[in-house]
Design a protein around this motif. Structure first.
Motif, PDB file in Angstrom:
ATOM      1  N   LYS A  71      34.974   9.898 -15.975  1.00  0.00           N
ATOM      2  CA  LYS A  71      34.609   9.407 -17.304  1.00  0.00           C
ATOM      3  C   LYS A  71      35.113   8.002 -17.609  1.00  0.00           C
ATOM      4  CE  LYS A  71      38.208  11.472 -20.192  1.00  0.00           C
ATOM      5  NZ  LYS A  71      38.452  12.310 -21.349  1.00  0.00           N
ATOM      6  N   TYR A  72      36.035   7.472 -16.829  1.00  0.00           N
ATOM      7  CA  TYR A  72      36.528   6.118 -17.051  1.00  0.00           C
ATOM      8  C   TYR A  72      35.617   5.142 -16.310  1.00  0.00           C
ATOM      9  CZ  TYR A  72      40.952   7.434 -19.290  1.00  0.00           C
ATOM     10  OH  TYR A  72      41.905   7.897 -20.161  1.00  0.00           O
ATOM     11  N   ILE A  73      34.932   4.325 -17.068  1.00  0.00           N
ATOM     12  CA  ILE A  73      34.004   3.340 -16.518  1.00  0.00           C
ATOM     13  C   ILE A  73      34.676   1.969 -16.550  1.00  0.00           C
ATOM     14  CG2 ILE A  73      31.705   2.311 -16.716  1.00  0.00           C
ATOM     15  CD1 ILE A  73      31.697   5.365 -16.218  1.00  0.00           C
ATOM     16  N   LYS A  74      34.601   1.271 -15.442  1.00  0.00           N
ATOM     17  CA  LYS A  74      35.214  -0.060 -15.322  1.00  0.00           C
ATOM     18  C   LYS A  74      34.676  -0.993 -16.414  1.00  0.00           C
ATOM     19  CE  LYS A  74      35.134  -4.029 -12.258  1.00  0.00           C
ATOM     20  NZ  LYS A  74      34.607  -4.555 -11.008  1.00  0.00           N
ATOM     21  N   PRO A  75      35.573  -1.686 -17.118  1.00  0.00           N
ATOM     22  CA  PRO A  75      35.107  -2.644 -18.129  1.00  0.00           C
ATOM     23  C   PRO A  75      34.305  -3.772 -17.481  1.00  0.00           C
ATOM     24  CG  PRO A  75      37.488  -2.296 -18.284  1.00  0.00           C
ATOM     25  CD  PRO A  75      37.019  -1.630 -17.034  1.00  0.00           C
ATOM     26  N   ALA A  76      33.253  -4.188 -18.138  1.00  0.00           N
ATOM     27  CA  ALA A  76      32.460  -5.315 -17.638  1.00  0.00           C
ATOM     28  C   ALA A  76      33.311  -6.580 -17.701  1.00  0.00           C
ATOM     29  CB  ALA A  76      31.200  -5.483 -18.469  1.00  0.00           C
ATOM     30  N   GLU A  77      33.221  -7.402 -16.677  1.00  0.00           N
ATOM     31  CA  GLU A  77      34.052  -8.601 -16.604  1.00  0.00           C
ATOM     32  C   GLU A  77      33.727  -9.608 -17.705  1.00  0.00           C
ATOM     33  OE1 GLU A  77      34.428 -10.243 -12.686  1.00  0.00           O
ATOM     34  OE2 GLU A  77      34.486  -8.252 -11.796  1.00  0.00           O
ATOM     35  N   ASP A  78      32.502  -9.598 -18.183  1.00  0.00           N
ATOM     36  CA  ASP A  78      32.118 -10.561 -19.211  1.00  0.00           C
ATOM     37  C   ASP A  78      32.109  -9.948 -20.616  1.00  0.00           C
ATOM     38  OD1 ASP A  78      29.955  -8.922 -18.822  1.00  0.00           O
ATOM     39  OD2 ASP A  78      28.476 -10.528 -18.807  1.00  0.00           O
ATOM     40  N   SER A  79      32.662  -8.736 -20.726  1.00  0.00           N
ATOM     41  CA  SER A  79      32.670  -8.062 -22.024  1.00  0.00           C
ATOM     42  C   SER A  79      33.996  -8.282 -22.739  1.00  0.00           C
ATOM     43  CB  SER A  79      32.445  -6.561 -21.834  1.00  0.00           C
ATOM     44  OG  SER A  79      32.653  -5.887 -23.056  1.00  0.00           O
ATOM     45  N   TRP A  80      33.892  -8.606 -24.014  1.00  0.00           N
ATOM     46  CA  TRP A  80      35.076  -8.736 -24.852  1.00  0.00           C
ATOM     47  C   TRP A  80      35.186  -7.545 -25.795  1.00  0.00           C
ATOM     48  CZ3 TRP A  80      38.534 -12.302 -23.572  1.00  0.00           C
ATOM     49  CH2 TRP A  80      38.113 -13.357 -22.775  1.00  0.00           C
ATOM     50  N   ASP A  81      34.311  -6.566 -25.611  1.00  0.00           N
ATOM     51  CA  ASP A  81      34.271  -5.408 -26.508  1.00  0.00           C
ATOM     52  C   ASP A  81      35.178  -4.269 -26.059  1.00  0.00           C
ATOM     53  OD1 ASP A  81      32.356  -6.750 -28.008  1.00  0.00           O
ATOM     54  OD2 ASP A  81      30.687  -5.871 -26.876  1.00  0.00           O
ATOM     55  N   THR A  82      35.643  -4.291 -24.831  1.00  0.00           N
ATOM     56  CA  THR A  82      36.476  -3.210 -24.317  1.00  0.00           C
ATOM     57  C   THR A  82      37.823  -3.213 -25.029  1.00  0.00           C
ATOM     58  OG1 THR A  82      35.409  -3.467 -22.173  1.00  0.00           O
ATOM     59  CG2 THR A  82      37.430  -2.170 -22.227  1.00  0.00           C
ATOM     60  N   LYS A  83      38.264  -1.998 -25.393  1.00  0.00           N
ATOM     61  CA  LYS A  83      39.539  -1.823 -26.091  1.00  0.00           C
ATOM     62  C   LYS A  83      40.343  -0.743 -25.363  1.00  0.00           C
ATOM     63  CE  LYS A  83      37.223  -0.500 -29.779  1.00  0.00           C
ATOM     64  NZ  LYS A  83      35.964  -0.435 -29.109  1.00  0.00           N
ATOM     65  N   PRO A  84      41.649  -0.764 -25.492  1.00  0.00           N
ATOM     66  CA  PRO A  84      42.454   0.297 -24.875  1.00  0.00           C
ATOM     67  C   PRO A  84      42.046   1.686 -25.387  1.00  0.00           C
ATOM     68  CG  PRO A  84      43.870  -1.488 -25.615  1.00  0.00           C
ATOM     69  CD  PRO A  84      42.486  -1.786 -26.114  1.00  0.00           C
ATOM     70  N   GLU A  85      41.552   1.737 -26.591  1.00  0.00           N
ATOM     71  CA  GLU A  85      41.122   3.014 -27.172  1.00  0.00           C
ATOM     72  C   GLU A  85      39.922   3.597 -26.435  1.00  0.00           C
ATOM     73  OE1 GLU A  85      41.607   0.164 -29.064  1.00  0.00           O
ATOM     74  OE2 GLU A  85      43.596   0.770 -29.765  1.00  0.00           O
ATOM     75  N   ASP A  86      39.247   2.790 -25.621  1.00  0.00           N
ATOM     76  CA  ASP A  86      38.142   3.294 -24.806  1.00  0.00           C
ATOM     77  C   ASP A  86      38.654   4.227 -23.705  1.00  0.00           C
ATOM     78  OD1 ASP A  86      36.419   1.741 -26.337  1.00  0.00           O
ATOM     79  OD2 ASP A  86      36.356   0.101 -24.882  1.00  0.00           O
ATOM     80  N   PHE A  87      39.951   4.174 -23.462  1.00  0.00           N
ATOM     81  CA  PHE A  87      40.618   5.017 -22.461  1.00  0.00           C
ATOM     82  C   PHE A  87      41.777   5.734 -23.156  1.00  0.00           C
ATOM     83  CE2 PHE A  87      39.154   0.979 -20.612  1.00  0.00           C
ATOM     84  CZ  PHE A  87      38.115   1.446 -19.828  1.00  0.00           C
ATOM     85  N   PRO A  88      41.482   6.622 -24.102  1.00  0.00           N
ATOM     86  CA  PRO A  88      42.521   7.159 -24.996  1.00  0.00           C
ATOM     87  C   PRO A  88      43.662   7.891 -24.292  1.00  0.00           C
ATOM     88  CG  PRO A  88      40.482   8.410 -25.217  1.00  0.00           C
ATOM     89  CD  PRO A  88      40.174   7.220 -24.357  1.00  0.00           C
ATOM     90  N   GLU A  89      43.353   8.643 -23.261  1.00  0.00           N
ATOM     91  CA  GLU A  89      44.413   9.395 -22.573  1.00  0.00           C
ATOM     92  C   GLU A  89      45.370   8.445 -21.861  1.00  0.00           C
ATOM     93  OE1 GLU A  89      40.587  11.732 -22.790  1.00  0.00           O
ATOM     94  OE2 GLU A  89      41.131   9.761 -22.008  1.00  0.00           O
ATOM     95  N   ALA A  90      44.834   7.430 -21.223  1.00  0.00           N
ATOM     96  CA  ALA A  90      45.682   6.438 -20.556  1.00  0.00           C
ATOM     97  C   ALA A  90      46.443   5.612 -21.584  1.00  0.00           C
ATOM     98  CB  ALA A  90      44.845   5.520 -19.667  1.00  0.00           C
ATOM     99  N   ASN A  91      45.791   5.264 -22.665  1.00  0.00           N
ATOM    100  CA  ASN A  91      46.427   4.456 -23.704  1.00  0.00           C
ATOM    101  C   ASN A  91      47.605   5.186 -24.346  1.00  0.00           C
ATOM    102  OD1 ASN A  91      46.556   2.027 -25.220  1.00  0.00           O
ATOM    103  ND2 ASN A  91      45.598   3.079 -26.935  1.00  0.00           N
ATOM    104  N   ALA A  92      47.565   6.513 -24.331  1.00  0.00           N
ATOM    105  CA  ALA A  92      48.650   7.305 -24.914  1.00  0.00           C
ATOM    106  C   ALA A  92      49.874   7.395 -23.999  1.00  0.00           C
ATOM    107  CB  ALA A  92      48.146   8.715 -25.238  1.00  0.00           C
ATOM    108  N   MET A  93      49.735   6.957 -22.774  1.00  0.00           N
ATOM    109  CA  MET A  93      50.829   7.055 -21.799  1.00  0.00           C
ATOM    110  C   MET A  93      51.717   5.815 -21.856  1.00  0.00           C
ATOM    111  SD  MET A  93      48.689   8.543 -18.622  1.00  0.00           S
ATOM    112  CE  MET A  93      49.620   9.943 -18.032  1.00  0.00           C
ATOM    113  N   ASP A  94      52.937   5.983 -21.331  1.00  0.00           N
ATOM    114  CA  ASP A  94      53.829   4.820 -21.280  1.00  0.00           C
ATOM    115  C   ASP A  94      53.593   4.057 -19.973  1.00  0.00           C
ATOM    116  OD1 ASP A  94      55.483   5.836 -19.146  1.00  0.00           O
ATOM    117  OD2 ASP A  94      56.683   6.945 -20.593  1.00  0.00           O
TER     118      ASP A  94
END
Length: 166
Positions: A71-94
């Motif tokens: 379910k984790y899709i690589k962020p597009a290199e030219d995209s500025w729309d990607t946020k850490p919240e797009d990967f909530p489980e990883a973002n919750a980790m230290d």
């Protein structure tokens, strides 16, 4: 759809993890190659691998990778729309948990997944001091210095900045 099953031994677990999802296996080139060594047609034929694969990482990291790799899709290199919240489980980790996961992703050659975890790590470290970032990555934090020698009319950075701690 053919049945594929392989056991994974992690460094901190006595009980192997059963990996049965062919799509997850395809996203892990190192595991796919291990299966293909004796089972060239594993994607089209039922394949049960008896010999477990040893992975020198914690099982928690492996379970996270196997659970989220599809379910984790690589962020597009030219995209500025990607946020850490797009990967909530990883973002919750230290950062330490994420470091183990990205190292495992590298070990298994899961490049796209590695980019996702790397993105989350980058967003987490951008609020840290230079000293904290250096400590996290295990590199020396050199103090600021004047790297240019203008006395001879030419600008020459000293050779020290080109010599890494390899």
């Amino acid at each position: 759809m053919p049945v594929t099953e392989i056991k994974i031994n992690f460094k901190d677990s006595d009980k192997p993890l059963d990996l049965k999802c062919g799509e997850v296996i395809k996203k892990c080139p190192a595991i796919a190659r291990a299966i293909e060594a004796d089972n060239a047609n594993w994607e089209t034929e039922d394949t049960i691998v008896d010999a477990p694969i040893d992975i020198p990482f914690p099982q928690k990291s492996g379970e996270f990778l196997f659970s989220h790799i599809l379910k984790y899709i690589k962020p597009a290199e030219d995209s500025w729309d990607t946020k850490p919240e797009d990967f909530p489980e990883a973002n919750a980790m230290d950062l330490d948990e994420l470091k183990s996961i990205i190292e495992l992703a590298n070990f298994l050659e899961c490049t796209d997944f590695m980019h996702c975890i790397g993105f989350v790590i980058a967003k987490k470290v951008e609020v840290l001091s230079i000293e904290e970032i250096a400590a996290y990555f295990g590199v020396e934090c050199k103090p600021e210095a004047n790297f240019f020698d203008e006395a001879d009319g030419w600008v020459h950075p000293p050779k020290e900045i080109f010599e890494g701690n390899n």
